[in-house]
Enzyme design. Structure first.
Site, PDB file in Angstrom:
ATOM      1  N   LYS A   3      -4.969  11.678   0.425  1.00  0.00           N
ATOM      2  CA  LYS A   3      -5.503  10.687  -1.340  1.00  0.00           C
ATOM      3  C   LYS A   3      -6.439  11.409  -2.491  1.00  0.00           C
ATOM      4  O   LYS A   3      -5.807  11.713  -3.486  1.00  0.00           O
ATOM      5  CB  LYS A   3      -5.437   9.154  -0.704  1.00  0.00           C
ATOM      6  CG  LYS A   3      -3.965   9.289  -0.459  1.00  0.00           C
ATOM      7  CD  LYS A   3      -2.501   9.775  -1.340  1.00  0.00           C
ATOM      8  CE  LYS A   3      -1.723   8.770  -0.205  1.00  0.00           C
ATOM      9  NZ  LYS A   3      -0.317   9.426  -1.115  1.00  0.00           N
ATOM     10  N   TYR A  46      -5.365  10.587   6.103  1.00  0.00           N
ATOM     11  CA  TYR A  46      -4.624   9.767   4.754  1.00  0.00           C
ATOM     12  C   TYR A  46      -6.209   9.908   3.817  1.00  0.00           C
ATOM     13  O   TYR A  46      -5.812  10.895   2.633  1.00  0.00           O
ATOM     14  CB  TYR A  46      -4.453   8.589   4.891  1.00  0.00           C
ATOM     15  CG  TYR A  46      -3.195   7.766   4.064  1.00  0.00           C
ATOM     16  CD1 TYR A  46      -2.636   8.019   4.034  1.00  0.00           C
ATOM     17  CD2 TYR A  46      -4.529   6.711   2.985  1.00  0.00           C
ATOM     18  CE1 TYR A  46      -2.245   7.390   3.125  1.00  0.00           C
ATOM     19  CE2 TYR A  46      -3.940   5.884   2.100  1.00  0.00           C
ATOM     20  CZ  TYR A  46      -2.514   6.489   1.611  1.00  0.00           C
ATOM     21  OH  TYR A  46      -1.971   5.414   0.773  1.00  0.00           O
ATOM     22  N   SER A  80      -3.998   6.673  -4.140  1.00  0.00           N
ATOM     23  CA  SER A  80      -4.471   5.130  -3.067  1.00  0.00           C
ATOM     24  C   SER A  80      -5.882   5.174  -3.773  1.00  0.00           C
ATOM     25  O   SER A  80      -6.533   6.330  -4.284  1.00  0.00           O
ATOM     26  CB  SER A  80      -4.324   5.706  -2.320  1.00  0.00           C
ATOM     27  OG  SER A  80      -4.495   4.256  -1.514  1.00  0.00           O
TER      28      SER A  80
END
Length: 300
Positions: free
Chosen positions: A189, A185, A172
């Site tokens: 990532k 998150y 991402s």
């Protein structure tokens, strides 16, 4: 003298690389065929994984689809069969290491050796850190990065034996920059991007240059996992757009796939900007989505 010679060679490599990139802007990259390749896609029951499976199905790949959601992965499999692909669907929790190893052994027996791996399964829990449950933090890392390790370790030996394959890491833009209320998150990532870069370097050091690697880094994608996302500078992407960019990157052996492509320029410029300027850009960007803040759902 050796260091001077090495630096001169480095300068020539840099100049050549920039000239090569310039030329490639005007000459279409050669695309490889994936017809007949055995492709494993995790998180194939929804979103990017599903649309990526459709893209491979159109190109007559043999598909192995994994997802924790049985109805979702079976629906994807059915659509891929309509497109003419041979499909094998499995219900797999990509946070469960032993289940991963067990199903990999089953796939090798029932289908054969995987030649293209798309590590796509993901987990996200938008919330401030203190509102994020411990098990949600653990699940984020188990799915978003540890699962990549277990699946890749299980499949890499056969690729290395043949010096052939392609390993795709779905990361991402959050693997290059941070967004508040997504600490687990973003951290996972960043780890995924690091995994891709380190794996790429290690395969090259081992002389396994026939095994290609790619890393997908899109901005917000409208998959439904993040509710009501919006930004002022970046688009909110549809899954079909991202899947087409991903398949194009795989077919051209592109190492880092940014969606939209101008993200690469933006992220490079950010490395040279002072913190005050970066804070101003963040305010202008005005990223918003539903998140739990102070144990209450708010738009942030």
């Amino acid at each position: 003298m050796n260091i001077i010679l090495d630096l001169l060679v480095l300068l020539l490599i840099i100049i050549y690389s920039y000239l090569e990139s310039l030329v490639k802007l005007f000459i279409p990259r050669r695309r490889k065929s994936v017809a007949g390749e055995i492709v494993l896609i995790t998180g194939a029951g929804h979103g990017i994984g599903r649309l990526t499976a459709y893209e491979f199905a159109k190109r007559k790949s043999r598909l192995v689809l994994w997802d924790i959601n049985k109805p979702g992965v079976e629906e994807t499999a059915a659509e891929c069969r309509k497109l003419g692909a041979t499909v094998h669907a499995y219900v797999v929790d990509c946070s469960d290491r032993e289940k991963i190893y067990s199903v990999v052994a089953q796939v090798k027996k029932e289908v054969g050796d995987i030649s293209i791996l798309v590590n796509n399964a993901g987990a996200i829990y938008p919330a401030d850190l203190l509102s994020t449950k411990d098990e949600e933090i653990a699940k984020t890392f188990e799915v978003n990065i540890l699962g990549h390790f277990w699946i890749t370790k299980a499949l890499l030996p056969s690729m290395m034996k043949r010096n052939y394959g392609h390993i795709v890491t779905v990361a991402s833009v959050c693997g290059h920059g941070v967004i508040p209320y997504l600490i687990p998150y973003c951290s996972s990532k960043f780890a995924a991007v690091g995994f891709h870069r380190a794996l790429t370097a290690e395969l090259e050091a081992l002389g396994k240059t026939g095994i290609k690697t790619s890393c997908l880094c899109p901005v917000f994608v409208n998959t439904g996992f993040t509710k009501n996302p919006s930004t002022r500078l970046w688009p909110v992407l549809e899954t079909d757009v991202v899947a087409r960019c991903l398949i194009d990157g795989i077919l051209t052996n592109k190492k880092m796939i940014f969606v939209p492509s101008y993200l690469k320029i933006s992220l490079t410029l950010e490395k040279f900007l002072p913190e005050r300027a970066l804070a101003a850009i963040s305010r202008i960007q005005n990223v918003q989505f539903e998140a739990i803040v102070g144990h209450k759902i708010k738009m942030k």
